[in-house]
Scaffold this motif. Structure first.
Motif, PDB file in Angstrom:
ATOM      1  N   THR A 289      79.322  -1.200  72.656  1.00 22.61           N
ATOM      2  CA  THR A 289      80.183  -1.506  71.515  1.00 22.61           C
ATOM      3  C   THR A 289      79.512  -2.456  70.529  1.00 22.61           C
ATOM      4  O   THR A 289      79.745  -2.375  69.317  1.00 22.61           O
ATOM      5  CB  THR A 289      81.508  -2.135  72.004  1.00 22.61           C
ATOM      6  OG1 THR A 289      82.119  -1.243  72.939  1.00 22.61           O
ATOM      7  CG2 THR A 289      82.471  -2.366  70.851  1.00 22.61           C
ATOM      8  N   ASN A 290      78.656  -3.341  71.033  1.00 25.62           N
ATOM      9  CA  ASN A 290      78.048  -4.365  70.176  1.00 25.62           C
ATOM     10  C   ASN A 290      77.144  -3.798  69.096  1.00 25.62           C
ATOM     11  O   ASN A 290      76.797  -4.517  68.153  1.00 25.62           O
ATOM     12  CB  ASN A 290      77.258  -5.362  71.019  1.00 25.62           C
ATOM     13  CG  ASN A 290      78.164  -6.243  71.857  1.00 25.62           C
ATOM     14  OD1 ASN A 290      79.326  -6.440  71.513  1.00 25.62           O
ATOM     15  ND2 ASN A 290      77.651  -6.760  72.953  1.00 25.62           N
ATOM     16  N   LEU A 334      87.435   3.091  78.433  1.00 23.54           N
ATOM     17  CA  LEU A 334      88.351   2.350  79.288  1.00 23.54           C
ATOM     18  C   LEU A 334      88.637   0.972  78.698  1.00 23.54           C
ATOM     19  O   LEU A 334      87.774   0.343  78.096  1.00 23.54           O
ATOM     20  CB  LEU A 334      87.775   2.214  80.699  1.00 23.54           C
ATOM     21  CG  LEU A 334      86.492   1.393  80.866  1.00 23.54           C
ATOM     22  CD1 LEU A 334      86.786  -0.096  81.119  1.00 23.54           C
ATOM     23  CD2 LEU A 334      85.632   1.947  81.995  1.00 23.54           C
ATOM     24  N   SER A 335      89.878   0.516  78.835  1.00 22.42           N
ATOM     25  CA  SER A 335      90.283  -0.828  78.439  1.00 22.42           C
ATOM     26  C   SER A 335      89.875  -1.112  76.992  1.00 22.42           C
ATOM     27  O   SER A 335      90.392  -0.463  76.082  1.00 22.42           O
ATOM     28  CB  SER A 335      89.695  -1.857  79.414  1.00 22.42           C
ATOM     29  OG  SER A 335      90.259  -3.128  79.219  1.00 22.42           O
ATOM     30  N   ALA A 336      88.959  -2.068  76.766  1.00 14.73           N
ATOM     31  CA  ALA A 336      88.510  -2.315  75.396  1.00 14.73           C
ATOM     32  C   ALA A 336      87.906  -1.054  74.794  1.00 14.73           C
ATOM     33  O   ALA A 336      87.994  -0.826  73.584  1.00 14.73           O
ATOM     34  CB  ALA A 336      87.486  -3.449  75.367  1.00 14.73           C
ATOM     35  N   GLY A 337      87.306  -0.223  75.643  1.00 14.12           N
ATOM     36  CA  GLY A 337      86.784   1.055  75.164  1.00 14.12           C
ATOM     37  C   GLY A 337      87.878   2.020  74.761  1.00 14.12           C
ATOM     38  O   GLY A 337      87.656   2.919  73.948  1.00 14.12           O
ATOM     39  N   SER A 338      89.084   1.825  75.303  1.00 13.53           N
ATOM     40  CA  SER A 338      90.219   2.628  74.856  1.00 13.53           C
ATOM     41  C   SER A 338      90.599   2.262  73.434  1.00 13.53           C
ATOM     42  O   SER A 338      90.981   3.129  72.640  1.00 13.53           O
ATOM     43  CB  SER A 338      91.414   2.421  75.793  1.00 13.53           C
ATOM     44  OG  SER A 338      92.558   3.098  75.320  1.00 13.53           O
ATOM     45  N   PHE A 339      90.510   0.972  73.095  1.00 18.19           N
ATOM     46  CA  PHE A 339      90.783   0.556  71.723  1.00 18.19           C
ATOM     47  C   PHE A 339      89.760   1.167  70.768  1.00 18.19           C
ATOM     48  O   PHE A 339      90.107   1.611  69.667  1.00 18.19           O
ATOM     49  CB  PHE A 339      90.783  -0.967  71.614  1.00 18.19           C
ATOM     50  CG  PHE A 339      91.929  -1.621  72.328  1.00 18.19           C
ATOM     51  CD1 PHE A 339      93.223  -1.516  71.837  1.00 18.19           C
ATOM     52  CD2 PHE A 339      91.733  -2.329  73.501  1.00 18.19           C
ATOM     53  CE1 PHE A 339      94.294  -2.105  72.502  1.00 18.19           C
ATOM     54  CE2 PHE A 339      92.782  -2.922  74.168  1.00 18.19           C
ATOM     55  CZ  PHE A 339      94.078  -2.811  73.676  1.00 18.19           C
ATOM     56  N   VAL A 340      88.490   1.196  71.193  1.00 21.60           N
ATOM     57  CA  VAL A 340      87.463   1.864  70.378  1.00 21.60           C
ATOM     58  C   VAL A 340      87.837   3.329  70.185  1.00 21.60           C
ATOM     59  O   VAL A 340      87.793   3.866  69.069  1.00 21.60           O
ATOM     60  CB  VAL A 340      86.070   1.738  71.038  1.00 21.60           C
ATOM     61  CG1 VAL A 340      85.032   2.566  70.277  1.00 21.60           C
ATOM     62  CG2 VAL A 340      85.626   0.276  71.099  1.00 21.60           C
ATOM     63  N   THR A 341      88.209   3.980  71.275  1.00 24.44           N
ATOM     64  CA  THR A 341      88.580   5.397  71.222  1.00 24.44           C
ATOM     65  C   THR A 341      89.741   5.626  70.262  1.00 24.44           C
ATOM     66  O   THR A 341      89.705   6.534  69.413  1.00 24.44           O
ATOM     67  CB  THR A 341      88.953   5.896  72.629  1.00 24.44           C
ATOM     68  OG1 THR A 341      87.874   5.623  73.538  1.00 24.44           O
ATOM     69  CG2 THR A 341      89.225   7.384  72.623  1.00 24.44           C
ATOM     70  N   GLN A 342      90.775   4.820  70.381  1.00 19.63           N
ATOM     71  CA  GLN A 342      91.953   5.019  69.532  1.00 19.63           C
ATOM     72  C   GLN A 342      91.684   4.647  68.075  1.00 19.63           C
ATOM     73  O   GLN A 342      92.228   5.268  67.159  1.00 19.63           O
ATOM     74  CB  GLN A 342      93.132   4.235  70.104  1.00 19.63           C
ATOM     75  CG  GLN A 342      93.560   4.773  71.477  1.00 19.63           C
ATOM     76  CD  GLN A 342      94.819   4.128  72.000  1.00 19.63           C
ATOM     77  OE1 GLN A 342      95.919   4.499  71.620  1.00 19.63           O
ATOM     78  NE2 GLN A 342      94.655   3.153  72.883  1.00 19.63           N
ATOM     79  N   ASN A 343      90.824   3.646  67.853  1.00 21.72           N
ATOM     80  CA  ASN A 343      90.430   3.340  66.476  1.00 21.72           C
ATOM     81  C   ASN A 343      89.684   4.514  65.849  1.00 21.72           C
ATOM     82  O   ASN A 343      89.851   4.814  64.658  1.00 21.72           O
ATOM     83  CB  ASN A 343      89.559   2.086  66.441  1.00 21.72           C
ATOM     84  CG  ASN A 343      90.349   0.810  66.650  1.00 21.72           C
ATOM     85  OD1 ASN A 343      91.540   0.754  66.349  1.00 21.72           O
ATOM     86  ND2 ASN A 343      89.704  -0.206  67.182  1.00 21.72           N
ATOM     87  N   LEU A 344      88.869   5.176  66.641  1.00 20.51           N
ATOM     88  CA  LEU A 344      88.139   6.342  66.133  1.00 20.51           C
ATOM     89  C   LEU A 344      89.093   7.491  65.833  1.00 20.51           C
ATOM     90  O   LEU A 344      88.930   8.203  64.827  1.00 20.51           O
ATOM     91  CB  LEU A 344      87.081   6.779  67.146  1.00 20.51           C
ATOM     92  CG  LEU A 344      85.820   5.907  67.208  1.00 20.51           C
ATOM     93  CD1 LEU A 344      85.009   6.223  68.460  1.00 20.51           C
ATOM     94  CD2 LEU A 344      84.963   6.123  65.958  1.00 20.51           C
ATOM     95  N   GLY A 360      94.414   1.277  77.880  1.00 22.40           N
ATOM     96  CA  GLY A 360      94.454   0.466  76.677  1.00 22.40           C
ATOM     97  C   GLY A 360      95.709   0.688  75.859  1.00 22.40           C
ATOM     98  O   GLY A 360      95.695   0.503  74.637  1.00 22.40           O
ATOM     99  N   GLY A 361      96.807   1.059  76.509  1.00 25.18           N
ATOM    100  CA  GLY A 361      98.053   1.274  75.794  1.00 25.18           C
ATOM    101  C   GLY A 361      97.986   2.459  74.844  1.00 25.18           C
ATOM    102  O   GLY A 361      97.119   3.326  74.958  1.00 25.18           O
ATOM    103  N   VAL A 362      98.905   2.480  73.877  1.00 18.79           N
ATOM    104  CA  VAL A 362      98.967   3.536  72.865  1.00 18.79           C
ATOM    105  C   VAL A 362      99.026   2.875  71.498  1.00 18.79           C
ATOM    106  O   VAL A 362      99.969   2.141  71.203  1.00 18.79           O
ATOM    107  CB  VAL A 362     100.204   4.437  73.066  1.00 18.79           C
ATOM    108  CG1 VAL A 362     100.265   5.513  71.978  1.00 18.79           C
ATOM    109  CG2 VAL A 362     100.181   5.079  74.450  1.00 18.79           C
ATOM    110  N   SER A 363      98.010   3.121  70.661  1.00 17.06           N
ATOM    111  CA  SER A 363      97.968   2.485  69.346  1.00 17.06           C
ATOM    112  C   SER A 363      97.668   3.461  68.217  1.00 17.06           C
ATOM    113  O   SER A 363      97.505   3.046  67.072  1.00 17.06           O
ATOM    114  CB  SER A 363      96.926   1.359  69.334  1.00 17.06           C
ATOM    115  OG  SER A 363      95.629   1.859  69.633  1.00 17.06           O
ATOM    116  N   VAL A 364      97.602   4.743  68.515  1.00 21.34           N
ATOM    117  CA  VAL A 364      97.337   5.736  67.475  1.00 21.34           C
ATOM    118  C   VAL A 364      98.625   6.019  66.705  1.00 21.34           C
ATOM    119  O   VAL A 364      99.632   6.406  67.311  1.00 21.34           O
ATOM    120  CB  VAL A 364      96.794   7.046  68.078  1.00 21.34           C
ATOM    121  CG1 VAL A 364      96.664   8.124  67.006  1.00 21.34           C
ATOM    122  CG2 VAL A 364      95.447   6.799  68.748  1.00 21.34           C
ATOM    123  N   PRO A 365      98.642   5.841  65.390  1.00 20.85           N
ATOM    124  CA  PRO A 365      99.863   6.133  64.630  1.00 20.85           C
ATOM    125  C   PRO A 365     100.154   7.629  64.594  1.00 20.85           C
ATOM    126  O   PRO A 365      99.234   8.455  64.503  1.00 20.85           O
ATOM    127  CB  PRO A 365      99.542   5.608  63.220  1.00 20.85           C
ATOM    128  CG  PRO A 365      98.331   4.741  63.373  1.00 20.85           C
ATOM    129  CD  PRO A 365      97.578   5.275  64.545  1.00 20.85           C
TER     130      PRO A 365
END
Length: 521
Positions: A289-290, A334-344, A360-365
């Motif tokens: 991610t970095n 996974l986890s923080a990588g789920s946030f990366v996935t959903q941001n993408l 990483g929960g659900v954050s996709v609008p």
């Protein structure tokens, strides 16, 4: 392009060191049975009260006195340590009975229990010669463990005799969490639980064709010494007429591109799935991610993690025989990588055809553009604080093609290894796995109308035909059939055979299917 990978010399050194340590640690002092060793391994005992006839590192042995049929023996040597704690994500929860909230120790194993209860943490026994020992019952699959030295819980230490192969540009210690893995067979009689039997997919097989994996240097603007983790399937052919598909895997917090290749067990699982014929050969890429770049502006499409889009994907597609079609690319994290996935997904939903946001929960609008184009598998462990909310996933499924997988595990690789297996085996490159719910819902809606039997049969046959065409990778044919289905439903509505409400229960879903399948033609 030179790949960084394990060398034969490293293996020889490790073997030599094991032999030297065995001669020092393994001398008999006061012989104990395996059962006694198993019990004493859970508490500190005098150094001269135990026989440790095991080499440094992990040794798994069949043990009739173990509740799982197997005992793991661990010897850790460190001349600078004054005390050592063995920690492993092997505490157990009752997967067979969700009403049971007890957390069980590994010594309490019974059929129905699965890992996911958190960390087992025990002081190891000082056995002299700068070495410490413990033993514990272990169940099938890849088991995760690490060490704390002198009670420093900020440093998750690697097993020097069984260390993960870390990326040279990964997180440095003590920030780097070392997830060592040990493979444990399945005992049909003692473990006696189908979900545990399924974890055998994580175990190396002597007879399977082996892929290769390594860390490959990549030039990232403004950064030096960066690498990708790259798995190539067995018999990878750079000149194969059909390009390989690609799977991009993203790590979590405190991790880097090493983890999916090591504790995540991706190479072993892929080798086994390919031997079983339950997935397609694919190149697997792990990124850090970095170096992917900033998350971007949520109001601007196409600017999230620009180095992934502009550097990593072009590098992979230029250097490996892989498809450049988005529908033949997958991305999961996974986890923080789920946030990366959903941001993408939020940024560019059809950059990849398949997505896996896990733990990483659900954050996709729901308003995300083109959200009905890709196929999304949410997932997490049953005892995972990042488990996606089932209601939120179901709501997203109303506007997209979304599935949800809950497995035995917590916020750990007990869950994530299973999710990777499920993703690669049951969902990747299989759009029919994602549209099955919609097809079945439409068939139920058709059956609930007041149409005569012939008309109901005509609509149902079209739905079955469309599904079979998708299974055969004939999206164009499926779109044609579904278009005919929609027109027929509209005609029945126009002549009063269907009510407006009945039509409204079917047409939007049919149009969603037409959009989805037509998008990838």
């Amino acid at each position: 392009m030179r790949a960084l990978q394990p060398s034969d010399e490293t293996d020889v050194v490790s073997t030599t060191r094991r032999a030297r340590r065995r001669s020092r640690v393994g001398r008999p002092i006061a012989a104990l049975t395996l059962a006694s060793a198993m019990v004493l391994g859970s508490s500190a005992v005098a150094a001269n009260a135990i026989d440790v006839d095991f080499p440094p590192g992990p040794t798994v042995v069949a043990d009739p006195n173990s509740p799982t049929g197997y005992t793991g023996h661990f010897v850790y040597c460190n001349p600078d340590a004054t005390s050592v704690r063995f920690v492993a994500d092997i505490m157990l929860r009752n997967w067979a009975d969700p009403t049971d909230t007890k957390i069980y120790s590994p010594f309490e194993y019974k059929p129905g229990l699965m890992r996911g209860g958190g960390g087992y943490d025990v002081e190891m026994t000082d056995v002299g010669d700068d070495c410490w020992y413990t033993s514990v019952p272990l169940a099938a699959g890849a088991n995760q463990y690490w060490f704390y030295v002198d009670n420093n819980t900020n440093a998750w230490l690697a097993d020097p005799e069984n260390s993960p192969l870390f990326a040279p540009d990964g997180i440095a210690f003590p920030g780097r969490r070392a997830f060592n893995k040990v493979f444990v067979p399945y005992d049909e009689t003692k473990q006696n639980f189908a979900p545990l039997a399924a974890r055998q997919i994580e175990l190396p097989r002597e007879d399977s064709a082996k892929g290769t994996w390594s860390y490959v240097p990549i030039d990232i603007p403004g950064q030096t010494g960066r690498t990708l983790g790259v798995y190539l399937p067995p018999d990878y052919d750079p000149n194969r007429a059909e390009p390989y598909k690609t799977i991009y895997m993203q790590h979590g917090g405190g991790q880097d591109q090493s983890d999916w290749m090591n504790m995540g067990d991706v190479p072993v699982i892929m080798d086994n799935l390919l031997q079983d014929g339950t997935t397609e050969p694919a190149v697997v890429i792990t990124t850090n991610t970095n170096y992917l770049g900033p998350v971007g502006n949520q109001a601007v499409q196409g600017d999230a993690y620009p180095n992934l889009r502009n550097v990593v994907i072009p590098f992979v597609e230029a250097n490996y025989n892989v498809s450049t079609e988005p529908i033949e690319r997958a991305f999961a994290g996974l986890s923080a990588g789920s946030f990366v996935t959903q941001n993408l997904i939020r940024d560019d939903a059809d950059l990849f055809g398949y997505w896996g946001p896990w733990s990483g929960g659900v954050s996709v609008p729901a308003s995300t553009p083109d959200l009905a184009a890709p196929y999304i598998l949410y997932g997490g462990g049953a005892w995972d604080f990042g488990l996606p909310n089932a209601g939120a996933v179901a709501a997203l499924d109303q506007v997209a093609f979304v599935e949800n997988s809950v497995v035995a595990g917590a916020h750990d690789f007990n869950a994530w290894n299973q999710l990777f297996t499920i993703f690669a085996r049951d969902y990747l490159w299989q759009p029919e796995a994602f549209i099955a719910d919609e097809i079945n819902a439409l068939k139920t809606a058709v059956a609930g109308t007041t149409l005569n039997k012939g008309n109901i049969n005509a609509l149902t046959v079209k739905l079955d035909q469309a599904y079979k065409l998708v299974e055969k990778d004939d999206n164009a044919g499926a779109v044609q059939v579904l278009t005919g289905l929609r027109d027929q439903v509209n005609a029945f509505t126009g002549n009063g055979k269907l009510t407006a409400e009945q039509s409204a229960a079917m047409v939007p879903t049919i149009e969603q299917l037409i959009f989805n399948l037509g998008h990838w033609q």
